[in-house]
Scaffold this active site. Structure first.
Site, PDB file in Angstrom:
ATOM      1  N   HIS A  62       0.810  -1.214   0.000  1.00 28.03           N
ATOM      2  CA  HIS A  62       0.000   0.000   0.000  1.00 28.03           C
ATOM      3  C   HIS A  62       0.851   1.275   0.000  1.00 28.03           C
ATOM      4  O   HIS A  62       0.708   2.107  -0.902  1.00 28.03           O
ATOM      5  CB  HIS A  62      -0.998  -0.041   1.175  1.00 28.03           C
ATOM      6  CG  HIS A  62      -1.638   1.269   1.472  1.00 28.03           C
ATOM      7  ND1 HIS A  62      -2.505   1.899   0.599  1.00 28.03           N
ATOM      8  CD2 HIS A  62      -1.529   2.103   2.547  1.00 28.03           C
ATOM      9  CE1 HIS A  62      -2.907   3.050   1.136  1.00 28.03           C
ATOM     10  NE2 HIS A  62      -2.324   3.191   2.309  1.00 28.03           N
ATOM     11  N   HIS A  87       4.080   6.723   5.485  1.00 28.93           N
ATOM     12  CA  HIS A  87       2.893   7.435   5.966  1.00 28.93           C
ATOM     13  C   HIS A  87       2.060   6.676   7.002  1.00 28.93           C
ATOM     14  O   HIS A  87       1.362   7.287   7.800  1.00 28.93           O
ATOM     15  CB  HIS A  87       2.019   7.923   4.802  1.00 28.93           C
ATOM     16  CG  HIS A  87       1.068   6.905   4.245  1.00 28.93           C
ATOM     17  ND1 HIS A  87       1.408   6.069   3.218  1.00 28.93           N
ATOM     18  CD2 HIS A  87      -0.211   6.600   4.569  1.00 28.93           C
ATOM     19  CE1 HIS A  87       0.379   5.292   2.929  1.00 28.93           C
ATOM     20  NE2 HIS A  87      -0.621   5.588   3.738  1.00 28.93           N
ATOM     21  N   ASP A  88       2.120   5.357   7.011  1.00 30.21           N
ATOM     22  CA  ASP A  88       1.327   4.620   8.000  1.00 30.21           C
ATOM     23  C   ASP A  88       2.176   4.030   9.124  1.00 30.21           C
ATOM     24  O   ASP A  88       1.668   3.329   9.997  1.00 30.21           O
ATOM     25  CB  ASP A  88       0.544   3.486   7.315  1.00 30.21           C
ATOM     26  CG  ASP A  88      -0.711   4.005   6.621  1.00 30.21           C
ATOM     27  OD1 ASP A  88      -1.268   5.019   7.094  1.00 30.21           O
ATOM     28  OD2 ASP A  88      -1.128   3.403   5.605  1.00 30.21           O
ATOM     29  N   GLU A  91       1.481   5.493  12.797  1.00 31.26           N
ATOM     30  CA  GLU A  91       0.173   5.120  13.301  1.00 31.26           C
ATOM     31  C   GLU A  91       0.085   3.622  13.615  1.00 31.26           C
ATOM     32  O   GLU A  91      -0.490   3.229  14.621  1.00 31.26           O
ATOM     33  CB  GLU A  91      -0.909   5.501  12.292  1.00 31.26           C
ATOM     34  CG  GLU A  91      -2.249   5.698  12.976  1.00 31.26           C
ATOM     35  CD  GLU A  91      -3.411   5.577  12.033  1.00 31.26           C
ATOM     36  OE1 GLU A  91      -3.187   5.568  10.800  1.00 31.26           O
ATOM     37  OE2 GLU A  91      -4.538   5.475  12.524  1.00 31.26           O
ATOM     38  N   ASP A  92       0.649   2.821  12.734  1.00 27.38           N
ATOM     39  CA  ASP A  92       0.424   1.387  12.854  1.00 27.38           C
ATOM     40  C   ASP A  92       1.544   0.603  13.537  1.00 27.38           C
ATOM     41  O   ASP A  92       1.394  -0.582  13.793  1.00 27.38           O
ATOM     42  CB  ASP A  92       0.199   0.775  11.453  1.00 27.38           C
ATOM     43  CG  ASP A  92      -1.053   1.339  10.809  1.00 27.38           C
ATOM     44  OD1 ASP A  92      -1.861   1.951  11.535  1.00 27.38           O
ATOM     45  OD2 ASP A  92      -1.215   1.187   9.590  1.00 27.38           O
ATOM     46  N   ASP A 153      -3.198   8.496  -1.038  1.00 27.50           N
ATOM     47  CA  ASP A 153      -3.542   7.418  -0.110  1.00 27.50           C
ATOM     48  C   ASP A 153      -5.003   7.017  -0.314  1.00 27.50           C
ATOM     49  O   ASP A 153      -5.347   5.841  -0.469  1.00 27.50           O
ATOM     50  CB  ASP A 153      -3.300   7.941   1.319  1.00 27.50           C
ATOM     51  CG  ASP A 153      -3.583   6.898   2.391  1.00 27.50           C
ATOM     52  OD1 ASP A 153      -3.418   5.703   2.109  1.00 27.50           O
ATOM     53  OD2 ASP A 153      -3.962   7.306   3.506  1.00 27.50           O
TER      54      ASP A 153
HETATM   55 MN    MN Z   1      -2.580   4.644   3.989  1.00 30.46          MN
END
Ligand code: MN
Length: 738
Positions: A62, A87-88, A91-92, A153
């Site tokens: 992704h 980018h993630d 957060e993840d 995104d």
């Molecule tokens: Mn994303």
């Protein structure tokens, strides 16, 4: 959990594709650039290890896809690729923004931080979501790339939405259609906007989507023939004249066909403007792009007749998102209107890649920092204004903002000839607030192209506006219905909010005074009647409206009368015969109307006499009641000439000073904003007289109207007329039928 061999192969392949795209777009200027991309990829790959997307693919595919969209479809550079890959991550996974800052650069860390904050936005409830969206837009002001990456995104998530459960699809498509597509449009990403719309439709209304898509497919060949036939003479003519160009037919998107079917309520077969033609030319080094656009326009419209009202010159005044082109709509040989878009190669790139391309061509610094240009900066400025007003409710804000994303623009001029860009539908008020809030709140009208117009007048491109002001002018709630820009709305709302408290108090006073006069105690029963009649849900709202002058207490009695036996005419105190000089209302030796006796006297509607007038009665043979006319009334003269036996003389007024009488004043003057409020102010404020009805019509800068009001005597009435005549703009004020 480790990646399987199969995963490794897939990931390597996807990343190799990304690198190839970066090379083909030549975004890497050094080996350092290449190295940092690889590093970001490795960090992300490690961080997302063991996580899979719903489709079953490793999660890292992704971020790679998002990075690729950024480069390939939006035209962003190395920093954006790195931020996209990461980018993630925050957060993840366990990595923090500080980690990123140390591993990469503070700039990249702040972009990732922005992207992380945004992702919380769409998981919240509506109002909370709106509030977060406001915050998200604040990050846009720091770095537009953050929003561009977020759009990439979203685009990738939309492309892979098929794997999501149904209810998630509905939520995601709704957000996309409400916010992301408009935002993409506003940032000039037309192709992405269109794809987001199509994908939303596809997952939201699959049957309708499939049906339109199939029909577009089925009519493809026929359309291609039409386009070829249409293009042929254009191609020949442009070649003859040495233009270096490409021409292509552009078919409407599924979504825009669907929208048109919805809005016009017609079947697919009745949508005629299914395609547009685009001419993209390579500019000649010696002639300006603008001149060439108009030259091509001339050549095209020599062949096909054009619709002058559909000419759009986005070259002289590019859209705020940077879009430049010349659009014209011409009649094809088959009798269909076809839009022809004329652009240079540069303009085309701007049209396809939006702000990114715009900056790349003109404003990109060596460090790949984006320097906004003036027009785009104006747009950001408008958002900043909206965002910096914390008072507006977040949902309202979002609606306003959302609306402002899609609206077109007009270009207008200040008296000094400076151009200003405003949303389509903008009025004089919008313009005034655009210039300065002070100009806005004191606006009473404007000279548009030297002609006096109201503040509500909608502006057209090319108008030159001089705002006329008055110190006594002030925003009223109604203004909100006549502005379209966020800026104007904000200022008006803020002003009204500040004044609301004041208005509520003033309204309460006005109302209570009026009720006292009518001898009514305003209890719950009264409010049950009043609130709905004045479209208010609370007492305060009602008071506020009264105080702000948006609700006049005219007709108050009519409203109350619905559940009350009292009628105004009960208070008439006419009598016939002699009476004492005492003026306490006692009547000696005459007949005075009273309730038990029934209505003996009635005021004639033709001349409406009031106390002080010399009056004469006419007894209606059938009912026996006496209709009281002014002695000078021509209708009375007519009646007297035919039925002299019914004339009743000796009718006089008793002097009840507390009683008031209905009278009508006709008005005429030069229309200006605020005149209504001034009238109401003079009559109810200074003289404390009640207005029953106020009607004003205006045309061509002139207004005419009538005020029906309650006065106690002719002296009273003359005083009102005197005051009214002094109001600026009022030419004539006279009693009707006097
Ligand atoms: Mn994303």
């Amino acid at each position: 959990m480790e990646y399987t061999e199969e995963d490794e192969r897939l990931i390597a392949e996807r990343f190799a594709e990304l690198v190839a795209v970066c090379e083909s777009k030549a975004i890497c200027h050094s080996d350092d650039d290449r190295a940092i991309i690889v590093r970001a990829f490795n960090v992300a790959k490690e961080a997302h290890k063991g996580v899979r997307r719903r489709s079953g693919e490793p999660y890292i595919t992704h971020p790679i896809a998002v990075a690729r969209i950024c480069v390939e479809e939006i035209g962003l550079g190395v920093k954006s690729v790195v931020a996209s890959l990461l980018h993630d991550v925050v957060e993840d996974t366990d990595l923090t923004v500080e980690d990123i800052s140390q591993m990469f650069t503070p700039k990249i860390a702040s972009m990732v931080d922005g992207l992380t904050k945004i992702s919380g936005v769409f998981n919240a409830e509506t109002s909370e979501q709106a509030e977060s969206f406001r915050k998200m837009l604040l990050t846009l002001l720091d770095d537009v790339r953050v929003i561009l990456i977020k759009i990439a995104d979203r685009l990738h998530n939309m492309r892979t939405l098929g794997a999501m459960p149904r209810e998630k699809q509905v939520k995601i498509t709704s957000e996309t259609i409400y916010l992301f597509a408009p935002l993409a449009y506003r940032l000039g990403l037309y192709a992405i906007k269109s794809e987001l719309e199509d994908l939303s439709l596809k997952y939201r209304f699959p049957e309708q989507y499939n049906e339109i898509e199939a029909k577009l497919e089925a009519t493809k060949r026929r359309r291609a023939e039409l386009i070829d036939k249409f293009d042929e003479p254009i191609i020949a003519r442009l070649r003859e004249n040495g233009v270096d160009f490409e021409i292509s037919g552009r078919v409407k998107s599924v979504y825009s066909v669907w929208r048109k079917m919805q809005s016009k309520q017609v079947p697919f077969e009745e949508i005629y403007d299914l395609f547009a033609v685009r001419i993209i030319f390579r500019p000649s080094p010696v002639i300006s792009e603008k001149t060439q656009c108009w030259y091509i326009y001339e050549l095209v419209t020599d062949i096909y007749p054009s619709r002058p009202d559909r000419l759009r010159d986005w070259i002289t005044y590019p859209k705020a998102n940077g879009y430049e082109a010349l659009h014209t709509t011409v009649m094809s040989p088959d009798g269909l209107w076809v839009e022809v878009q004329i652009r240079s190669e540069r303009m085309n790139q701007v049209a396809e890649q939006g702000v990114a391309a715009h900056w790349k061509h003109n404003y990109l610094t060596e460090d790949e920092e984006l320097l906004p240009d003036e027009k785009f900066d104006n747009w950001l400025g408008r958002i900043r204004d909206a965002l910096s007003s914390p008072t507006e409710n977040a949902v309202d804000f979002l609606d306003n903002f959302q609306r402002s994303l899609y609206t077109g623009e007009i270009v207008v001029f200040t008296p000094k000839g400076e151009s200003r860009q405003l949303l389509k539908g903008a009025t004089v008020l919008d313009f005034a607030f655009e210039i300065h809030s002070k100009l806005g709140v004191t606006a009473i009208g404007a000279k548009i192209n030297h002609k006096i117009e109201s503040i509500y007048t909608e502006l057209k491109s090319g108008d030159q506006i001089e705002v006329l002001t008055s110190k006594s002018a002030a925003p009223v709630v109604e203004w909100l219905d006549h502005v379209v820009t966020t800026k104007a709305k904000q200022h008006i709302k803020n002003y009204l909010r500040r004044n609301r408290q004041q208005s509520t108090e003033r309204g309460k006073e006005l109302f209570e005074a009026r009720m006292a006069e009518l001898g009514i105690v305003p209890g719950a029963r009264v409010f049950r009647k009043l609130l709905p009649a004045y479209h208010s849900s609370t007492k305060d709202e009602f008071y506020g409206k009264v105080g702000a002058g948006t609700v006049l207490l005219d007709g108050l009695q009519d409203v109350l009368r619905q559940n009350s036996a009292s009628k105004y005419l009960k208070f008439w105190t006419l009598f016939q015969g002699n009476r004492s000089d005492r003026d306490d209302g006692m009547v000696v030796g005459g007949r005075e109307w009273n309730e038990e006796e029934g209505r003996r006297f009635e005021i004639a509607e033709c001349c409406i006499p009031i106390p002080g007038d010399d009056v004469t009665g006419y007894r209606e043979p059938a009912s026996g009641k006496i209709v009281v006319h002014k002695t000078s009334c021509s209708e009375l003269t007519r009646l007297a000439s035919q039925h002299g036996e019914n004339i009743e003389t000796g009718i006089r007024w008793s002097s009840h000073k507390a009683m008031s009488y209905l009278s009508i004043i006709s008005l005429q003057g030069i229309d200006r904003v605020g005149i209504l409020l001034d009238l109401v102010g003079v009559i109810t404020g200074e003289l404390n007289i009640n207005i029953r009805e106020l009607r004003i019509q205006s045309h061509d800068g002139i207004f005419e109207g009538e005020v029906s009001l309650y006065v106690t005597s002719t002296d009273d009435l003359n005083a009102v007329i005197g005051k009214i005549k002094k109001i600026k703009g009022v030419d004539k004020a006279q009693r009707i039928n006097s």
